[in-house]
Design a protein around this motif. Sequence first.
Motif, short mmCIF file in Angstrom:
data_model
loop_
_atom_site.label_atom_id
_atom_site.label_comp_id
_atom_site.label_asym_id
_atom_site.label_seq_id
_atom_site.Cartn_x
_atom_site.Cartn_y
_atom_site.Cartn_z
N ARG A 67 0.83 -1.21 0.00
CA ARG A 67 0.00 0.00 0.00
C ARG A 67 0.87 1.26 0.00
O ARG A 67 0.54 2.25 -0.66
CB ARG A 67 -0.94 0.00 1.20
N ARG A 68 1.97 1.22 0.74
CA ARG A 68 2.87 2.38 0.75
C ARG A 68 3.45 2.65 -0.63
O ARG A 68 3.59 3.79 -1.05
CB ARG A 68 4.01 2.16 1.76
N SER A 69 3.81 1.59 -1.32
CA SER A 69 4.47 1.74 -2.63
C SER A 69 3.49 2.05 -3.74
O SER A 69 3.87 2.61 -4.77
CB SER A 69 5.25 0.48 -2.97
N GLY A 70 2.21 1.67 -3.55
CA GLY A 70 1.22 1.90 -4.60
C GLY A 70 1.31 0.88 -5.71
O GLY A 70 0.85 1.13 -6.83
N GLY A 71 1.86 -0.29 -5.44
CA GLY A 71 1.97 -1.33 -6.47
C GLY A 71 2.14 -2.69 -5.84
O GLY A 71 2.49 -2.81 -4.65
N ASN A 72 1.90 -3.73 -6.63
CA ASN A 72 2.04 -5.13 -6.18
C ASN A 72 1.02 -5.52 -5.10
O ASN A 72 1.21 -6.51 -4.39
CB ASN A 72 3.46 -5.40 -5.64
N THR A 73 -0.09 -4.77 -5.00
CA THR A 73 -1.08 -5.07 -3.95
C THR A 73 -1.80 -6.39 -4.20
O THR A 73 -2.42 -6.94 -3.28
CB THR A 73 -2.11 -3.93 -3.86
N TYR A 74 -1.76 -6.90 -5.43
CA TYR A 74 -2.44 -8.17 -5.75
C TYR A 74 -1.85 -9.36 -4.99
O TYR A 74 -2.49 -10.40 -4.87
CB TYR A 74 -2.37 -8.44 -7.26
N TRP A 75 -0.63 -9.20 -4.46
CA TRP A 75 -0.04 -10.33 -3.74
C TRP A 75 -0.80 -10.62 -2.43
O TRP A 75 -0.81 -11.76 -1.96
CB TRP A 75 1.44 -10.07 -3.43
N VAL A 76 -1.43 -9.60 -1.86
CA VAL A 76 -2.15 -9.82 -0.59
C VAL A 76 -3.33 -10.77 -0.78
O VAL A 76 -3.48 -11.74 -0.01
CB VAL A 76 -2.58 -8.47 0.03
N PRO A 77 -4.23 -10.57 -1.76
CA PRO A 77 -5.28 -11.59 -1.95
C PRO A 77 -4.73 -12.95 -2.36
O PRO A 77 -5.32 -13.99 -2.01
CB PRO A 77 -6.17 -10.99 -3.04
N ILE A 78 -3.60 -12.98 -3.08
CA ILE A 78 -3.02 -14.27 -3.45
C ILE A 78 -2.63 -15.05 -2.20
O ILE A 78 -3.01 -16.22 -2.04
CB ILE A 78 -1.80 -14.07 -4.39
N VAL A 79 -1.90 -14.42 -1.28
CA VAL A 79 -1.47 -15.15 -0.08
C VAL A 79 -2.65 -15.41 0.85
O VAL A 79 -2.66 -16.39 1.61
CB VAL A 79 -0.33 -14.40 0.66
N THR A 80 -3.65 -14.51 0.79
CA THR A 80 -4.86 -14.74 1.60
C THR A 80 -5.58 -16.01 1.15
O THR A 80 -6.17 -16.73 1.98
CB THR A 80 -5.80 -13.52 1.52
N SER A 81 -5.53 -16.32 -0.14
CA SER A 81 -6.16 -17.56 -0.63
C SER A 81 -5.50 -18.79 0.00
O SER A 81 -6.15 -19.82 0.15
CB SER A 81 -6.07 -17.63 -2.16
N TRP A 82 -4.25 -18.68 0.40
CA TRP A 82 -3.58 -19.80 1.06
C TRP A 82 -3.96 -19.88 2.54
O TRP A 82 -4.09 -20.96 3.10
CB TRP A 82 -2.05 -19.64 0.97
N ILE A 83 -4.10 -18.69 3.14
CA ILE A 83 -4.31 -18.65 4.60
C ILE A 83 -5.79 -18.82 4.96
O ILE A 83 -6.15 -19.63 5.84
CB ILE A 83 -3.77 -17.31 5.17
N ASP A 84 -6.66 -18.05 4.30
CA ASP A 84 -8.07 -17.98 4.71
C ASP A 84 -9.04 -18.47 3.65
O ASP A 84 -10.27 -18.40 3.86
CB ASP A 84 -8.43 -16.53 5.08
N GLY A 85 -8.53 -18.90 2.49
CA GLY A 85 -9.41 -19.40 1.45
C GLY A 85 -9.78 -18.35 0.42
O GLY A 85 -9.62 -17.14 0.64
N VAL A 86 -10.33 -18.83 -0.71
CA VAL A 86 -10.63 -17.97 -1.84
C VAL A 86 -11.70 -16.92 -1.53
O VAL A 86 -11.55 -15.74 -1.89
CB VAL A 86 -11.02 -18.82 -3.07
N PRO A 87 -12.84 -17.27 -0.92
CA PRO A 87 -13.87 -16.25 -0.67
C PRO A 87 -13.33 -15.05 0.10
O PRO A 87 -13.66 -13.89 -0.22
CB PRO A 87 -14.93 -17.02 0.13
N LYS A 88 -12.55 -15.31 1.14
CA LYS A 88 -11.99 -14.21 1.93
C LYS A 88 -11.01 -13.39 1.07
O LYS A 88 -10.98 -12.15 1.14
CB LYS A 88 -11.26 -14.77 3.15
N ALA A 89 -10.24 -14.09 0.27
CA ALA A 89 -9.26 -13.40 -0.58
C ALA A 89 -9.94 -12.49 -1.59
O ALA A 89 -9.43 -11.40 -1.91
CB ALA A 89 -8.39 -14.43 -1.30
N ALA A 90 -11.10 -12.92 -2.10
CA ALA A 90 -11.79 -12.14 -3.12
C ALA A 90 -12.33 -10.83 -2.59
O ALA A 90 -12.67 -9.91 -3.35
CB ALA A 90 -12.92 -12.96 -3.72
#
Length: 878
Positions: free
Chosen positions: A829-852
């Motif tokens: 968020r600070r950099s303003g880029g690469n934010t898509y990695w957070v939902p990607i790793v969330t799909s591993w931790i909390d599942g796809v619905p939460k990641a979406a």
Amino acid sequence: MARVNLRAAFMRGLSSTVTAQQVFTNRVDEVAAFNRSVESLRRTLDEAEVSPVVDRAQGRRNVLTLYGVGGIGKTTLSHELERRLLADAAAGERDDVMAVRVDLSEDGACDIESLLLRLRAGLGQLGGRWPAFDLALASYWARAHPGEALQDFLDASPALRRASRSIGLGDQIAETVRDVDPAGLGGLTGLAHRAALATYRAVRDRVREGRLLADCELFADLVEADADYETLSYFPYLLAWDLDRQPRRGRPARRPTVCVFLDTFEVVNGRTDRTVERLIQRCVYLMPNVLFVITGRNRIDWADAGAGGELDFTGPQYWPNLHFSNDTVEPRQHLVGYLSDSDADSYLREALTRDGDPAMPEEVRRRIIAGGQGLPLYLDLSVSHFVALLARGGQPSAADFGGSFTAVATRSIRDLPRAERDLVRTAALTDRVGADLLRAGQPNVSDGSVARFLRRPFLTHDDAYVLPYALHAALRHAIGEADRTLPDGWSDRDRSEVAARLLAWLGEPLGPSTGRVAVAQALESGLKLSAAHGVFEDWMARATQRLVEAGQWSELGAGLTAEQAATPEYQAVLAAIRGVQLRRTGHAAEAVELLRGAGEGVRRGSATAQLVEIHLAHALRNHGDYAEAADIYRALVGGEFDAAARYWLCDFDYLNGRFGTALGLLREQRSRGPEDEGERLRLIGHIWRVNARFDEATAAYTEAIGLARREGLAAAEAKALANLAQTACWSGDTAVVSDTAARARDLLDLVPNPVELVKIRSAEAVVHAVAGDAGTALEAVGGTRQLADGIGYRGGHTLADVAQILLGVLGGDHDGARRTRAELDARTRRSGGNTYWVPIVTSWIDGVPKAAEHDPHVEWVDGPAVSLGRWAEVAARR
């Protein structure tokens, strides 16, 4: 070996002393001093128990300095010393005496690559075998200039072309390379990147195995070091080492005598920034078996304490003969004084004769001698004035002579016909001129007038240059002063108008096929004209950008300052150059600060304004402010740098998860050439990769790799291979990643790019995590962070975070994974880029619905459920 270590290796025992700077003024016979210097150096080398080339702590006694005011005859003296050296060698039938001449005021003469190659070309007269230098140079060239033939570089500069062709320098180096790597010859002459890589590998591997020049200390370190100017500036040591091993000739056997004449040294040691002087000083210090004859306006302060910190080797322990207290031992420093009255009279008696007797009457000679005070240039101009008076049918008298140097210059201008007066004023505006440039400056002057003017004795000529004629610098300055007192003298406006025509002419021949040396020379001359006369042409902004893109940014604008500028455009170009230099050396924040106000007063939309803007955007992006950089890129679309702006906007869309938008734009883009097309393919691959469509990503990267190979683009191939490793790592196939990473690292030996090394290391962390080797994966995560910190690459920590989260999920440490995810979220968020990695790793931790549910929204190519579902499968495979 890092450059800091190289510097330490060559500077063991460095210290400085505090000494008052003094100037000694004793008059000496310069020719005798030169002869004694040659003999003294020979004796020093013969009597040394250990060669000073090897014992780098020995004080250097290889510099003869002849300094004095402009017009005193230093250049003439330097040429005479060289002539006598070679004439005496020829008379003695010696073929082991050679000289190298470098006028440091020539365009490109201060470039360390050109300087070293001119030294090597001169030494090549002694024989073709210089293995240490030639092999190190081939290794350096393969990495520093991928795809550029060494022979093309040798042919681009007139002075270097003349020196290298005289001894077949390219063939000599190629023969040395052939001995080590018979297949690598094509890599030197044509420099296809694979052949070049083979040459570098062959040299490097044999060095590592101890089978190549093992007795040359630091050869291995120089071959392994980064291929940059800092490393290259230590290569004179290798030339000196090779020279030490040249066969001795004659009876009795003698070591070769080598003299290097460095003229107009004030160009180097008259600058505030002493970077170039440091590189040249390093060259002199590392070649103690060569006599350097330095002529310039200033005394050299290398033996004084004041230069410490700016130069490497300072103090009397390093230069015992250059210290102010030495007034007897040669070689040393000499103030070149004015000619004595008797010498001046001898010159005037012999300059013009009639039936063997002096043509100048005694009273005329006395008047000239009294006015000239022994300044040789004053005498030259007085002789020309005497001839002009005779040509007009007059009988010169003493009243026609004498006065100040400016007065003599005034008479010299007045003696010329009107057309030639304008030509000499034109010639005084710039360093070098030729017939075409003079015609551009004076389009109404006849060809006959130009031809007659170019035969005038006050012009020097060197046909190695495209612009072969030059006025003495002191005469150029005097003409500018003298012209203001003449009835038909030019005004400042006149000078600016002529300078503008010269500037336009310099830019006319520049095009896509023009070599970078020619572009650099034109830009250097153009910037000087711009600084002095308040003129500007937009071609200088385009030339600057071309040289920056070619990596030739370190020496741009050397010796010029913004305070000299008469136009905002000139100031803006210098600021853009400085901004590039700051950004490329890890000072992005300073670059941003400098460039923000650099376009003030520059016409909006001009090439110069866009030059400042694109480098401001690059600096902002390097500093992590992607959003503001993107705003600037948008404004540049359709302008001078349209293709670059469009590419970086697509990259911005990709970084912010607008994958469909970026793909659509990339498919519409037309590439300017193979480099652009490779970048387009790689960015398409990035989009497929972060959408977990690994087959499509692999196809895009493979196409980019094939294109790079066909076009000989080693840097582009290395980047695509690193991206391919980043794609293959999610399969858990360590063998594929290892092979791809090895191929990428081999190319990165050729064209270093530390960012790609960070990406490769992160890919290794991921593949070991997926494969179940947690220990190796954790070590690779640490290596990724260490590499990223080492180069200030913030994105490297994002990659490390992703690998570390995957390790935590696969190892059952979900709390640890969540903590790292929080850091990743804050970082992106600070950099303003690469934010898509957070939902990607969330799909591993909390599942796809939460990641979406992640905000900001990500425009997944196949929608969040499908794309994130593929990512969830990555962690579920084990």
